[in-house]
Design an enzyme around this catalytic site. Structure first.
Site, PDB file in Angstrom:
ATOM      1  N   HIS A   5      13.301 -28.011  -6.142  1.00 42.93           N
ATOM      2  CA  HIS A   5      13.704 -28.675  -7.387  1.00 42.93           C
ATOM      3  C   HIS A   5      14.962 -27.994  -7.921  1.00 42.93           C
ATOM      4  O   HIS A   5      15.123 -26.776  -7.791  1.00 42.93           O
ATOM      5  CB  HIS A   5      12.564 -28.583  -8.412  1.00 42.93           C
ATOM      6  CG  HIS A   5      12.824 -29.420  -9.624  1.00 42.93           C
ATOM      7  ND1 HIS A   5      13.626 -28.986 -10.648  1.00 42.93           N
ATOM      8  CD2 HIS A   5      12.424 -30.666  -9.951  1.00 42.93           C
ATOM      9  CE1 HIS A   5      13.701 -29.944 -11.568  1.00 42.93           C
ATOM     10  NE2 HIS A   5      12.977 -30.970 -11.169  1.00 42.93           N
ATOM     11  N   GLY A  53       9.852 -36.336 -14.907  1.00 45.42           N
ATOM     12  CA  GLY A  53       9.641 -35.080 -15.629  1.00 45.42           C
ATOM     13  C   GLY A  53       9.127 -35.360 -17.030  1.00 45.42           C
ATOM     14  O   GLY A  53       7.948 -35.645 -17.234  1.00 45.42           O
ATOM     15  N   GLY A  54      10.018 -35.335 -18.004  1.00 53.99           N
ATOM     16  CA  GLY A  54       9.644 -35.463 -19.422  1.00 53.99           C
ATOM     17  C   GLY A  54       8.691 -36.619 -19.707  1.00 53.99           C
ATOM     18  O   GLY A  54       7.704 -36.443 -20.440  1.00 53.99           O
ATOM     19  N   SER A  56      15.695 -38.360 -15.793  1.00 51.11           N
ATOM     20  CA  SER A  56      15.616 -39.178 -17.006  1.00 51.11           C
ATOM     21  C   SER A  56      15.024 -40.566 -16.774  1.00 51.11           C
ATOM     22  O   SER A  56      15.434 -41.541 -17.393  1.00 51.11           O
ATOM     23  CB  SER A  56      16.999 -39.273 -17.678  1.00 51.11           C
ATOM     24  OG  SER A  56      17.427 -37.994 -18.104  1.00 51.11           O
ATOM     25  N   GLU A  84      17.568 -36.347  -6.940  1.00 51.81           N
ATOM     26  CA  GLU A  84      17.652 -36.045  -8.363  1.00 51.81           C
ATOM     27  C   GLU A  84      19.033 -35.472  -8.689  1.00 51.81           C
ATOM     28  O   GLU A  84      19.271 -34.272  -8.508  1.00 51.81           O
ATOM     29  CB  GLU A  84      16.590 -35.014  -8.751  1.00 51.81           C
ATOM     30  CG  GLU A  84      15.169 -35.453  -8.480  1.00 51.81           C
ATOM     31  CD  GLU A  84      14.188 -34.725  -9.381  1.00 51.81           C
ATOM     32  OE1 GLU A  84      13.462 -35.397 -10.098  1.00 51.81           O
ATOM     33  OE2 GLU A  84      14.183 -33.482  -9.383  1.00 51.81           O
ATOM     34  N   GLY A 127      16.532 -34.311 -17.350  1.00 51.70           N
ATOM     35  CA  GLY A 127      16.246 -33.846 -18.715  1.00 51.70           C
ATOM     36  C   GLY A 127      17.372 -34.079 -19.700  1.00 51.70           C
ATOM     37  O   GLY A 127      17.360 -33.526 -20.800  1.00 51.70           O
ATOM     38  N   GLU A 136      15.833 -27.092 -10.771  1.00 49.09           N
ATOM     39  CA  GLU A 136      15.617 -25.978 -11.701  1.00 49.09           C
ATOM     40  C   GLU A 136      15.306 -24.690 -10.955  1.00 49.09           C
ATOM     41  O   GLU A 136      15.664 -23.601 -11.390  1.00 49.09           O
ATOM     42  CB  GLU A 136      14.489 -26.341 -12.689  1.00 49.09           C
ATOM     43  CG  GLU A 136      14.997 -27.337 -13.727  1.00 49.09           C
ATOM     44  CD  GLU A 136      13.921 -28.229 -14.304  1.00 49.09           C
ATOM     45  OE1 GLU A 136      12.733 -27.934 -14.161  1.00 49.09           O
ATOM     46  OE2 GLU A 136      14.310 -29.253 -14.913  1.00 49.09           O
ATOM     47  N   ASN A 150       6.057 -34.568 -12.652  1.00 50.20           N
ATOM     48  CA  ASN A 150       6.327 -33.130 -12.587  1.00 50.20           C
ATOM     49  C   ASN A 150       6.194 -32.579 -14.001  1.00 50.20           C
ATOM     50  O   ASN A 150       7.071 -32.775 -14.828  1.00 50.20           O
ATOM     51  CB  ASN A 150       7.751 -32.922 -12.031  1.00 50.20           C
ATOM     52  CG  ASN A 150       8.178 -31.467 -12.068  1.00 50.20           C
ATOM     53  OD1 ASN A 150       7.367 -30.574 -12.330  1.00 50.20           O
ATOM     54  ND2 ASN A 150       9.460 -31.212 -11.815  1.00 50.20           N
ATOM     55  N   TRP A 151       5.067 -31.925 -14.244  1.00 46.14           N
ATOM     56  CA  TRP A 151       4.802 -31.444 -15.605  1.00 46.14           C
ATOM     57  C   TRP A 151       5.608 -30.190 -15.944  1.00 46.14           C
ATOM     58  O   TRP A 151       5.553 -29.701 -17.067  1.00 46.14           O
ATOM     59  CB  TRP A 151       3.306 -31.163 -15.782  1.00 46.14           C
ATOM     60  CG  TRP A 151       2.441 -32.376 -15.678  1.00 46.14           C
ATOM     61  CD1 TRP A 151       2.863 -33.684 -15.522  1.00 46.14           C
ATOM     62  CD2 TRP A 151       1.011 -32.435 -15.751  1.00 46.14           C
ATOM     63  NE1 TRP A 151       1.781 -34.524 -15.488  1.00 46.14           N
ATOM     64  CE2 TRP A 151       0.626 -33.787 -15.620  1.00 46.14           C
ATOM     65  CE3 TRP A 151       0.013 -31.465 -15.904  1.00 46.14           C
ATOM     66  CZ2 TRP A 151      -0.709 -34.194 -15.648  1.00 46.14           C
ATOM     67  CZ3 TRP A 151      -1.315 -31.870 -15.924  1.00 46.14           C
ATOM     68  CH2 TRP A 151      -1.668 -33.228 -15.801  1.00 46.14           C
ATOM     69  N   LYS A 152       6.269 -29.606 -14.974  1.00 46.37           N
ATOM     70  CA  LYS A 152       7.040 -28.380 -15.174  1.00 46.37           C
ATOM     71  C   LYS A 152       6.154 -27.316 -15.843  1.00 46.37           C
ATOM     72  O   LYS A 152       4.960 -27.287 -15.573  1.00 46.37           O
ATOM     73  CB  LYS A 152       8.322 -28.685 -15.957  1.00 46.37           C
ATOM     74  CG  LYS A 152       9.116 -29.823 -15.264  1.00 46.37           C
ATOM     75  CD  LYS A 152      10.494 -30.012 -15.760  1.00 46.37           C
ATOM     76  CE  LYS A 152      11.148 -31.150 -14.978  1.00 46.37           C
ATOM     77  NZ  LYS A 152      12.534 -31.381 -15.356  1.00 46.37           N
TER      78      LYS A 152
HETATM   79  P1  PGA Z   1      13.261 -35.614 -16.176  1.00 41.56           P
HETATM   80  O1  PGA Z   1      12.991 -34.585 -14.999  1.00 41.56           O
HETATM   81  O2  PGA Z   1      12.496 -36.880 -15.856  1.00 41.56           O
HETATM   82  O3  PGA Z   1      12.744 -34.941 -17.414  1.00 41.56           O
HETATM   83  O4  PGA Z   1      14.735 -35.866 -16.221  1.00 41.56           O
HETATM   84  C1  PGA Z   1      12.902 -35.031 -13.676  1.00 41.56           C
HETATM   85  C2  PGA Z   1      12.609 -33.862 -12.765  1.00 41.56           C
HETATM   86  O5  PGA Z   1      13.051 -32.752 -13.063  1.00 41.56           O
HETATM   87  O6  PGA Z   1      11.924 -34.007 -11.742  1.00 41.56           O
END
Ligand code: PGA
Length: 258
Positions: free
Chosen positions: A97, A235-236, A214, A169, A175, A99, A11-13
């Site tokens: 998600h 994500g990251g 994470s 999640e 994050g 966010e 997930n590149w956000k």
């Molecule tokens: P993260 O994000 O790996 O940066 O914690 C995961 C996600 O939001 O899907």
């Protein structure tokens, strides 16, 4: 896990415009392609970069995903992108998600409508669930997860549900560098599978449940080895070429029983 092909999605956000996204996908492609026999892999760029990534991956088995989709097919919905418009441009859509729930006020009802629209247009959905820290601390994790599953997915037909992946999640792990412990991840993933079994019956044995929050190259294998976890939503670490490749390799190794 044996009856399920694991699935790792990046997930590149809100990162990488079309040029960067294309370059990054082209760099990943040869390294990931060899792993697609054991692991399903998806890259999820921002909307604007989906066509560029689709082109970079054309002819490969690596999938493309979107990070959201609106449920109406067209109309006066400024700024939104319809599931109907994504059909043909990507394979998966991430729905719900945390966010989106946290910063954009997305509700369980919208998660359901979006999942329904995505599936109606022949796409697959990665539906995210997860508890916040105060909910965990109050001993409400199971109730929160069950509630999100029932309101987000409960109205789907079994035939639709077959194209759903669930991502667990925990919000406090996203994050933050503070991943769930393997015990915490398995406990909730097991609960998710049990609840899906109640909702949809035996097909839920085939449902992939990803862990997200994470995930990195150092901790990923501990999640991939868990009985009810079938991959990760990253994500990251999915923005770092070598680290993402190592994560997918590690998933392939666990799938191969190495
Ligand atoms: P993260 O994000 O790996 O940066 O914690 C995961 C996600 O939001 O899907």
């Amino acid at each position: 896990m044996a009856e399920r092909v694991p699935f790792v999605a990046g997930n590149w956000k809100m990162n990488f415009g079309p040029a960067m996204a294309s370059q990054f996908a082209l760099a990943l492609r040869p390294q990931l392609e060899a792993l697609t026999s054991r692991v399903e892999i998806a890259l999820c760029p921002p909307f604007i970069s989906i066509p560029a990534v689709g082109q970079a991956l054309d002819g490969s088995s690596i999938r493309v995903g979107a990070q959201d989709a609106y449920y109406e097919d067209s109309g006066a919905f400024t700024g939104e992108v319809a599931a109907a418009q994504l059909a043909g441009l990507c394979d998966y859509v991430i729905i719900g998600h945390s966010e989106r729930r946290q910063y954009f006020g997305e509700t369980d009802v919208e998660v359901f409508l979006k999942a329904k629209a995505v599936l109606a247009h022949g796409l697959r959905a990665i539906v995210c669930v997860g508890e916040r820290l105060p909910e965990r601390d109050a001993g409400r994790t199971a109730a929160v997860i069950r509630g999100q599953l029932w309101s987000g997915l409960g109205g789907l037909e079994v035939s639709e549900f077959e194209r759903v992946v669930v991502a667990y999640e925990p919000v406090w792990a996203i994050g933050t560098g503070r991943a769930a412990t393997p015990e915490q991840a398995q406990e909730v993933a097991g609960l998710v599978r049990e609840e899906l079994q109640r909702m949809f019956g035996p097909v839920s044995r085939k449902t992939r449940i990803q862990y997200g929050g994470s995930v990195n190259q150092a901790n990923c294998a501990t999640f991939f080895r868990l009985p009810d976890i079938d991959g990760a939503l990253v994500g990251g670490a999915s923005l770092k070429e070598q680290e993402f490749v190592v994560i997918v390799q590690s998933c392939a190794q666990v799938a191969a029983g190495v």
